[in-house]
Design a protein around this motif. Structure first.
Motif: not given
Lengths: 190, 435
Positions: B331-353
């Protein structure tokens, strides 16, 4: 560049080991040579700076690690190889040291080692644990391919938890991306 | 029409352009707002000291601090208050509160009830000149801080329409010692930094504590030279148990939303894959079979999907799969290295580093990968964890060559601040609301 890193790290280990044993620091090269020891318990020459008529008596007394000891391994073989950023393939310039590690380990078959994989801080914790595991395994596979019994080697990843260089910047990061071969048991007392 | 409404505050939280309430700045220092994307002012609220002696004063201090740190409220300077005769028996002198531009008024009375503490509160809409709601809180006297957090949650929910997050705790890794030889212990404190406690002795390195979203239970990783273990810790009973012995490293544990399972990474022969253990049957299933790094699993709130981190495309990116390991997709396609995803308790977002341009960022995106929003930038920000209402994230920030500190940012990026914990720390994790 890598030889510099190895030399630096080997020297640092020498200093630490020497300090612990209350010995004068004598700079050994990091080369995988096996000195045919003159290890001796002779006392230090008392006042080496005083002019003497008999130069032979002030010749330095060499003290080396006992062959087969942990210090022999860390000082004379080298216990750490370095990796490129986010990579876990053994670099070409690391193979002489790993060759020397496997030779040494075959010479002292009672020794058990643990390969510790380390990562720099430019990654997140969990990814770096996985990356460190890849590096530790790469070193392990190299040693096994060169004749060290797989049962003598365990691996662990420290991720970015155990930096050997606590500075910031590219040089520190290069030091901290490494595979460290730690002797767990079976080495001679030093 | 009341001048503040749920809609106004919700709009503020969603960072949409909003009709800003213009309010002159009061003497109390606003919290530092590093990114002011939404032109929205925090709601001015007057909270005069509750009656009932020192405990009334102390409770108000905790409430004001909670609300102020949320970034959505601005508690007014008590020195500006002129209505000094507030009590439950009379109406507030609304014009006096209107004069200092208080939009909400919270007042109350603490008293002894048997051996317990009883606190009655009222919330008023100052400009509409009406009482919105009242409530009675009772607890044992030593739990006065929790009463204060409960009141702050009550106010937050009443005025925003969303659950609060103040009567909660944060587990974290407490760090001492110099870099390279740090001691990392498991710590826990109230979300406002009060009552810090340390739960391990420091002989092993503790990493990645994570709360169950349904109970006061933690899972975390313990790292020793001999290897790693994942533990479950019940904070109420202090009972601790290991997930068991595994060949290879185990790390990156995370509870399923109902607390019945733990997903985690297992490393074998250098390769990390994601596994899941049913905590009742202790049966372990393997969810990924891939030579790439697969780690940092985090469940969707309904438990049906898992977001995780993989470098199967060549660099670390974010993937989603079914909770049975089915149909992984990036699901991540922008430039950069994505790690440590965590789903929000509301389901609305995925937070990441995210790592890009030599910096680290905390960001959020929708679960389909759209609407990526970067919330922070620094030398090293990592490891976001959600408040139980999905509005605030806590994370680790580390300077170059420096120590790690606990920070928080709200989901709009407006309110970025260190957590009020004086020591070095990392890996914060937010508890569910206490009962």
């Amino acid at each position: 560049m890598v030889t510099t890193v190895n030399a630096r790290s080997a020297l640092r280990l020498t200093l630490i080991a020497a300090g612990a044993l209350s010995l004068a620091a004598c700079g050994h090269g990091p080369k995988p040579s096996y000195p045919t020891s003159q290890a001796t318990q002779a006392p230090h020459s008392a006042e080496p700076s005083r002019p003497q008529a008999m130069p032979n008596r002030t010749e330095p007394v060499t003290q080396n690690a006992l062959p087969g000891s942990e210090r022999d391994f860390t000082v004379n073989v080298g216990d750490r190889v370095y990796f490129d950023y986010d990579m876990f393939t053994v670099r070409g310039d690391a193979t002489p040291l790993l060759d020397a590690q496997s030779d040494w380990l075959k010479r002292y078959p009672a020794v058990q080692v643990r390969i510790e994989g380390n990562a720099d801080e430019r990654g997140t914790e969990e990814y770096n644990l996985a990356l460190g595991a890849r590096r530790a395994n790469a070193v392990r596979e190299y040693l096994v391919a060169h004749g060290v019994a797989a049962t003598r080697i365990t691996t662990v990843s420290f991720g970015k938890e155990k930096p050997i260089d606590t500075g910031a910047g590219e040089q520190a990061e290069a030091h901290n991306r490494n595979g460290h071969t730690a002797i767990v048991s079976g080495a001679r007392m030093q | 029409m009341t001048q503040f409404s749920k809609r106004t505050l919700l709009t503020a939280m969603a960072a949409l352009p909003a009709a800003a309430l213009f309010v002159p700045r009061a003497a109390w220092a606003d919290i530092e707002v590093n990114v002011n994307r939404a032109d929205v002012q925090p709601l001015p609220i007057a909270i005069p000291a509750f009656g009932g002696g020192q405990v009334g004063v102390d409770i108000v201090g905790v409430i004001a601090s909670d609300l102020q740190r949320s970034g959505l409220f601005r508690p007014l300077d008590p020195a500006s208050f002129t209505d000094r005769d507030l009590n439950a028996a009379v109406q507030p002198n609304y014009p006096a509160w209107q004069k200092i531009n208080a939009q909400a008024l919270l007042y109350g009375q603490a008293s002894a009830a048997g051996s317990g503490l009883q606190v009655d509160i009222r919330i008023c809409d100052v400009f509409a000149e009406k009482e919105l709601k009242g409530q009675r809180f009772t607890a044992s006297p030593e739990n006065w801080r929790r009463v204060a957090h409960k009141i702050a949650d009550f106010v937050y929910e009443l005025l925003t329409g969303e659950k609060g997050y103040f009567d909660t705790r944060i587990a974290f890794v407490a760090e001492t010692g110099a870099r390279g030889s740090k001691t990392k212990r498991l710590g826990i404190m109230d979300q406002d930094g009060a009552n810090p406690q340390y739960l391990t002795d420091g002989s092993a390195t503790i990493m990645t504590p994570r709360f169950s979203s349904t109970s006061q239970q933690l899972t975390y990783m313990e790292l020793r030279p001999e290897g790693s273990k994942i533990y479950l810790l019940d904070l109420d009973t202090t009972r601790r148990e290991s997930l068991g012995e595994f060949k290879g490293m185990v790390f990156s544990p995370r509870f399923s939303p109902d607390g019945s399972k733990v997903a985690f990474s297992v490393e074998r022969g250098g390769n990390s894959d994601i596994f899941m253990m049913d905590l009742r049957s202790r049966a372990t299933t393997r969810l990924t079979v891939d030579p790439a790094i697969d780690t940092s699993p985090s469940f969707s709130p309904n438990g049906a999907q898992i977001v995780f981190n993989s470098d199967r495309s060549g660099s670390p990116q974010i993937y989603i799969m079914g909770a049975d390991g089915s149909s992984p997709r990036r699901i991540s396609f922008a430039q950069g290295r994505y790690t440590a995803p965590v789903w929000s308790p509301t389901g609305e977002f995925i937070a990441f580093t995210k790592q890009t341009g030599g910096e680290f960022h905390i960001g959020v995106m929708k679960p389909d990968g759209s609407d990526e929003r970067i919330l922070t930038s620094s030398y090293l920000d990592e490891g976001p964890a959600w408040a139980p209402n999905g509005r605030v994230l806590v994370f680790t920030r580390q300077g170059a060559g420096g120590g790690s500190k606990l920070w928080s940012v709200d989901v709009t990026g407006r309110t970025l601040q260190p957590l009020p914990y004086p020591g070095a720390g990392s890996d914060p994790a937010w508890s569910p609301l206490l009962n």
